[in-house]
Design a protein around this motif. Structure first.
Motif, short mmCIF file in Angstrom:
data_model
loop_
_atom_site.label_atom_id
_atom_site.label_comp_id
_atom_site.label_asym_id
_atom_site.label_seq_id
_atom_site.Cartn_x
_atom_site.Cartn_y
_atom_site.Cartn_z
N GLU A 122 -5.17 58.03 -19.84
CA GLU A 122 -4.99 58.44 -21.23
C GLU A 122 -4.10 57.44 -21.95
O GLU A 122 -3.03 57.07 -21.46
CB GLU A 122 -4.34 59.83 -21.26
CG GLU A 122 -4.13 60.38 -22.64
CD GLU A 122 -3.45 61.73 -22.62
OE1 GLU A 122 -3.11 62.21 -23.70
OE2 GLU A 122 -3.25 62.28 -21.52
N LEU A 162 -1.75 56.78 -25.04
CA LEU A 162 -0.99 57.55 -26.03
C LEU A 162 -0.76 56.72 -27.28
O LEU A 162 -0.59 55.50 -27.21
CB LEU A 162 0.36 57.96 -25.44
CG LEU A 162 0.30 58.79 -24.15
CD1 LEU A 162 1.70 59.01 -23.61
CD2 LEU A 162 -0.39 60.11 -24.42
N ASP A 163 -0.74 57.39 -28.43
CA ASP A 163 -0.45 56.69 -29.69
C ASP A 163 1.02 56.36 -29.81
O ASP A 163 1.39 55.37 -30.43
CB ASP A 163 -0.89 57.55 -30.88
CG ASP A 163 -2.41 57.70 -30.94
OD1 ASP A 163 -3.10 56.79 -30.46
OD2 ASP A 163 -2.88 58.73 -31.43
N SER A 164 1.89 57.20 -29.24
CA SER A 164 3.33 56.96 -29.30
C SER A 164 3.96 57.46 -28.01
O SER A 164 3.34 58.16 -27.22
CB SER A 164 3.95 57.67 -30.51
OG SER A 164 3.76 59.07 -30.38
N ALA A 165 5.21 57.10 -27.80
CA ALA A 165 5.92 57.53 -26.61
C ALA A 165 6.16 59.04 -26.66
O ALA A 165 6.36 59.61 -27.73
CB ALA A 165 7.25 56.80 -26.52
N PRO A 166 6.12 59.71 -25.51
CA PRO A 166 6.39 61.15 -25.50
C PRO A 166 7.83 61.43 -25.89
O PRO A 166 8.71 60.58 -25.76
CB PRO A 166 6.11 61.57 -24.07
CG PRO A 166 6.15 60.33 -23.28
CD PRO A 166 5.83 59.20 -24.19
N GLU A 167 8.07 62.64 -26.37
CA GLU A 167 9.41 63.04 -26.80
C GLU A 167 10.35 63.08 -25.59
O GLU A 167 10.00 63.59 -24.53
CB GLU A 167 9.34 64.41 -27.46
CG GLU A 167 10.67 64.89 -28.00
CD GLU A 167 10.58 66.26 -28.64
OE1 GLU A 167 11.62 66.91 -28.73
OE2 GLU A 167 9.48 66.66 -29.04
N ARG A 168 11.54 62.53 -25.76
CA ARG A 168 12.52 62.53 -24.68
C ARG A 168 13.32 63.82 -24.76
O ARG A 168 14.24 63.96 -25.56
CB ARG A 168 13.43 61.32 -24.79
CG ARG A 168 12.66 60.02 -24.66
CD ARG A 168 13.49 58.79 -24.56
NE ARG A 168 14.66 58.79 -25.40
CZ ARG A 168 15.60 57.88 -25.35
NH1 ARG A 168 15.52 56.90 -24.50
NH2 ARG A 168 16.64 57.94 -26.15
N SER A 169 12.97 64.75 -23.89
CA SER A 169 13.65 66.04 -23.88
C SER A 169 13.90 66.44 -22.44
O SER A 169 13.39 65.82 -21.51
CB SER A 169 12.80 67.10 -24.60
OG SER A 169 11.56 67.24 -23.94
N TYR A 205 15.14 63.94 -19.61
CA TYR A 205 14.97 62.62 -20.21
C TYR A 205 15.65 62.49 -21.57
O TYR A 205 15.55 61.44 -22.20
CB TYR A 205 13.47 62.31 -20.35
CG TYR A 205 12.75 62.37 -19.03
CD1 TYR A 205 12.99 61.42 -18.05
CD2 TYR A 205 11.85 63.38 -18.76
CE1 TYR A 205 12.34 61.47 -16.82
CE2 TYR A 205 11.18 63.44 -17.54
CZ TYR A 205 11.44 62.48 -16.58
OH TYR A 205 10.80 62.54 -15.39
#
Length: 103
Positions: free
Chosen positions: A41, A43-50, A53
């Motif tokens: 897959e 991704l258009d942007s980096a996943p949220e750091r939560s 992380y």
């Protein structure tokens, strides 16, 4: 290869001849292996750091030990019984860092 294996004047015994013929058959007639390809897959942007992380400031106010005294530690290990840390800098010596900083 097959001519040598089947030739009665060759120095190969019957078992070696059989192995050579078997290897020739395998390499010429074995199915070609194919490298597996898996979809991934994009991704258009980096996943949220939560969660674990998420950014934090836990190491912002630490005391830096042996700053400009050790050159290039190559590895670390920890003794869980004594709490000591062992490191090996680039010059080949072994440093032991204990929790009371007196050793």
């Amino acid at each position: 290869l097959l001519i040598i294996a089947c030739n009665s004047d060759s120095m190969l015994g019957p078992f070696q001849s059989f192995l050579m013929i078997l290897m020739a058959v395998y390499f010429f007639y074995a199915p070609q292996t194919r490298i597996g390809y898996y979809d991934h897959e994009v991704l258009d942007s980096a996943p949220e750091r939560s969660g674990i992380y998420a950014p934090n400031e836990k190491l912002a106010n630490i005391k830096k030990l042996f700053l400009n005294e050790l050159s290039g530690p190559e590895s670390f290990t920890h003794n869980p019984k004594s709490g000591e840390i062992y490191t090996g800098p680039a010059d080949g010596t072994v440093w032991r860092i204990s929790s009371d900083l007196k050793k």
